[in-house]
Write a protein that holds these residues in place. Structure first.
Motif, PDB file in Angstrom:
ATOM      1  N   ALA A 156       0.872  -1.250  -0.242  1.00 39.98           N
ATOM      2  CA  ALA A 156      -0.036   0.129   0.098  1.00 39.98           C
ATOM      3  C   ALA A 156       0.772   1.150  -0.197  1.00 39.98           C
ATOM      4  N   VAL A 157       2.051   1.243   0.775  1.00 41.57           N
ATOM      5  CA  VAL A 157       2.764   2.607   0.905  1.00 41.57           C
ATOM      6  C   VAL A 157       3.238   2.656  -0.429  1.00 41.57           C
ATOM      7  N   GLU A 158       3.816   1.552  -1.029  1.00 44.43           N
ATOM      8  CA  GLU A 158       4.625   1.639  -2.194  1.00 44.43           C
ATOM      9  C   GLU A 158       3.807   2.151  -3.391  1.00 44.43           C
ATOM     10  N   ASP A 236       7.994  19.467   4.329  1.00 47.19           N
ATOM     11  CA  ASP A 236       8.202  18.860   5.363  1.00 47.19           C
ATOM     12  C   ASP A 236       7.358  17.536   5.261  1.00 47.19           C
ATOM     13  N   ALA A 237       6.272  17.502   4.340  1.00 46.93           N
ATOM     14  CA  ALA A 237       5.508  16.309   4.256  1.00 46.93           C
ATOM     15  C   ALA A 237       6.245  14.952   3.488  1.00 46.93           C
ATOM     16  N   PRO A 238       6.883  15.315   2.441  1.00 44.89           N
ATOM     17  CA  PRO A 238       7.791  14.283   2.091  1.00 44.89           C
ATOM     18  C   PRO A 238       9.003  13.814   2.754  1.00 44.89           C
ATOM     19  N   TYR A 239       9.376  14.803   3.519  1.00 46.11           N
ATOM     20  CA  TYR A 239      10.384  14.324   4.679  1.00 46.11           C
ATOM     21  C   TYR A 239       9.790  13.295   5.694  1.00 46.11           C
ATOM     22  N   TYR A 240       8.649  13.637   6.006  1.00 42.44           N
ATOM     23  CA  TYR A 240       7.695  12.675   6.934  1.00 42.44           C
ATOM     24  C   TYR A 240       7.463  11.154   6.475  1.00 42.44           C
ATOM     25  N   VAL A 241       7.193  11.258   4.873  1.00 41.25           N
ATOM     26  CA  VAL A 241       7.089   9.920   4.472  1.00 41.25           C
ATOM     27  C   VAL A 241       8.290   9.225   4.397  1.00 41.25           C
ATOM     28  N   PHE A 242       9.504   9.923   4.108  1.00 41.89           N
ATOM     29  CA  PHE A 242      10.920   9.274   3.975  1.00 41.89           C
ATOM     30  C   PHE A 242      11.237   8.749   5.296  1.00 41.89           C
ATOM     31  N   GLU A 243      10.896   9.487   6.550  1.00 42.47           N
ATOM     32  CA  GLU A 243      11.483   9.167   7.714  1.00 42.47           C
ATOM     33  C   GLU A 243      10.411   7.907   8.296  1.00 42.47           C
ATOM     34  N   ARG A 244       9.159   8.067   7.941  1.00 41.47           N
ATOM     35  CA  ARG A 244       8.419   6.806   8.387  1.00 41.47           C
ATOM     36  C   ARG A 244       8.270   5.773   7.531  1.00 41.47           C
ATOM     37  N   VAL A 252      10.754   0.325  -1.072  1.00 41.54           N
ATOM     38  CA  VAL A 252       9.970   1.285  -0.574  1.00 41.54           C
ATOM     39  C   VAL A 252      10.787   2.560  -0.217  1.00 41.54           C
ATOM     40  N   ARG A 253      11.918   2.244   0.587  1.00 46.06           N
ATOM     41  CA  ARG A 253      12.816   3.315   0.795  1.00 46.06           C
ATOM     42  C   ARG A 253      13.404   4.054  -0.178  1.00 46.06           C
ATOM     43  N   THR A 254      13.864   3.344  -1.336  1.00 47.18           N
ATOM     44  CA  THR A 254      14.269   4.000  -2.500  1.00 47.18           C
ATOM     45  C   THR A 254      13.158   5.017  -3.165  1.00 47.18           C
ATOM     46  N   LEU A 255      11.848   4.453  -3.227  1.00 47.50           N
ATOM     47  CA  LEU A 255      10.743   5.222  -3.925  1.00 47.50           C
ATOM     48  C   LEU A 255      10.457   6.604  -3.027  1.00 47.50           C
ATOM     49  N   ALA A 256      10.726   6.207  -1.517  1.00 50.08           N
ATOM     50  CA  ALA A 256      10.540   7.483  -0.706  1.00 50.08           C
ATOM     51  C   ALA A 256      11.543   8.514  -0.952  1.00 50.08           C
ATOM     52  N   SER A 257      12.616   8.207  -1.035  1.00 49.26           N
ATOM     53  CA  SER A 257      13.856   9.005  -1.092  1.00 49.26           C
ATOM     54  C   SER A 257      13.617   9.730  -2.455  1.00 49.26           C
ATOM     55  N   GLN A 258      13.426   8.969  -3.594  1.00 54.30           N
ATOM     56  CA  GLN A 258      13.027   9.612  -5.097  1.00 54.30           C
ATOM     57  C   GLN A 258      12.021  10.636  -4.981  1.00 54.30           C
ATOM     58  N   TYR A 259      10.922  10.350  -4.113  1.00 52.10           N
ATOM     59  CA  TYR A 259       9.821  11.260  -3.829  1.00 52.10           C
ATOM     60  C   TYR A 259      10.207  12.392  -3.176  1.00 52.10           C
ATOM     61  N   LEU A 260      10.944  12.235  -2.318  1.00 55.10           N
ATOM     62  CA  LEU A 260      11.358  13.525  -1.555  1.00 55.10           C
ATOM     63  C   LEU A 260      12.340  14.613  -2.635  1.00 55.10           C
ATOM     64  N   ILE A 261      13.297  13.846  -3.242  1.00 55.15           N
ATOM     65  CA  ILE A 261      14.031  14.415  -4.160  1.00 55.15           C
ATOM     66  C   ILE A 261      13.131  15.239  -5.057  1.00 55.15           C
ATOM     67  N   ARG A 262      12.413  14.490  -5.642  1.00 54.39           N
ATOM     68  CA  ARG A 262      11.326  15.202  -6.893  1.00 54.39           C
ATOM     69  C   ARG A 262      10.507  16.454  -6.215  1.00 54.39           C
TER      70      ARG A 262
END
Length: 337
Positions: A156-158, A236-244, A252-262
């Motif tokens: 779901a998160v992915e 701060d929202a994508p940072y929260y996604v990355f941290e959580r 999932v961690r890679t996608l979260a980092s990519q999402y944050l960078i975008r």
């Protein structure tokens, strides 16, 4: 999804009470459409909580009118404090077994709650998500989409990171899962924080592809308004996604980092096109440093623009953005010929 199987799930049990929370603020043009779409649901065991957040138009009068017509409606009026606080007010009042959120300028299909609650009961789910469509495309919808599935927490998160489907109003939640969780006042992207926190509390969630939720594209909101410093704070929202999501698998961690960078790149680019907001490059320096920090984590973040931002001086990066914008403008002019 078997409609007969889900109907049987409801008939064998006392239908759970669903609390539908609707924050209301200056939406007199759309509010009746929203309320009527809920009252016409083929699932009737509802309490509809209308929280007027200090409206200055006729929204409160509309709330009172519908309260007089239907005993299932609860109305609350508060001083303007934002949709986060209005939703929290609704949560504090809600007594349902399940919770749903609807934005007051949107509306929903008649079958939405019946189908989602049935699916939740049949499959022992605490969270069920449905599809959505925009109001300007609602008449173009194809026949019923029967695609549905159950996702693990990671799945779901992915999917949510890939699709950026954070909106809380496309789900129903079992009340015990929400518990003491509340929205953070003043957050533009409050749904991101809430959704990640909820998903981290469940092992699985259901997904129904049918676009039951009709998202209004006519009413301008802060998320669609011109770029400003308040929007910059929303990174701060994508940072929260990355941290959580750091307890999840590598993908999932890679996608979260990519999402944050975008997201960081989006703010970086917009500050170049709104340079009056950052005349001394203070915020762009900060964002550039944050992009570099993410690139150094060694995830597969090989974005061309991220690398360009990392290695380019500001003047060069700004020039590249102008050239890209010019190229797009010329291409559009040629297409119109």
């Amino acid at each position: 999804m078997s409609q007969s199987k889900d109907s049987k799930a409801l008939s064998n049990k006392h239908p759970p009470l669903l609390s539908v929370i609707i924050p209301v603020y200056n939406v007199e043009a759309y509010l009746e459409r929203c309320i009527q779409s809920i009252l016409k649901q083929n699932y009737s065991n509802l309490e509809v909580i209308l929280v007027d957040d200090g409206s200055t138009d006729n929204s409160w009068d509309i709330c009172k009118l519908y309260k007089s017509r239907d005993h299932r409606i609860i109305i609350i009026q508060q001083t303007n404090a934002g949709s986060s606080v209005a939703r929290n007010t609704g949560l504090n009042k809600a007594s349902g077994d399940y919770i749903a959120f609807i934005d007051s300028d949107d509306y929903v299909k008649t079958e939405m709650f019946q189908t989602m609650i049935s699916y939740a009961l049949t499959n022992n789910l605490s969270v069920v998500e449905c599809g959505l469509t925009q109001s300007n495309k609602a008449k173009e919808l194809s026949p019923y989409n029967h695609k549905c599935f159950i996702e693990t927490q990671e799945e779901a998160v992915e999917r949510l990171i890939r699709e950026k489907n954070w909106s809380v109003w496309r789900r129903i939640y079992k009340s015990e899962v929400i518990g003491d969780l509340r929205f953070i006042p003043g957050k533009i992207h409050q749904d991101v924080f809430f959704t990640i926190d909820v998903l981290n509390r469940v092992e699985k969630q259901g997904y129904i592809a049918e676009p039951f939720y009709i998202y209004n594209t006519e009413n301008e909101s802060i998320t669609r308004s011109p770029y400003n410093m308040k929007k910059l704070a929303a990174k701060d929202a994508p940072y929260y996604v990355f941290e959580r999501t750091q307890h999840h698998n590598l993908n999932v961690r890679t996608l979260a980092s990519q999402y944050l960078i975008r997201t960081l790149l989006s703010h970086y680019d917009r500050l170049f096109s709104h340079s009056y907001l950052d005349p001394d490059y203070t915020y762009r320096k900060e964002i550039k440093s944050e992009i570099i920090d993410q690139l150094e984590l060694k995830y597969e973040n090989n974005s061309f623009y991220a690398l360009l931002a990392k290695y380019s001086p500001f003047w060069f990066y700004g020039m590249i953005l102008k050239l890209v914008a010019l190229r797009i403008k010329i291409r559009l002019m040629l297409l119109k010929r």
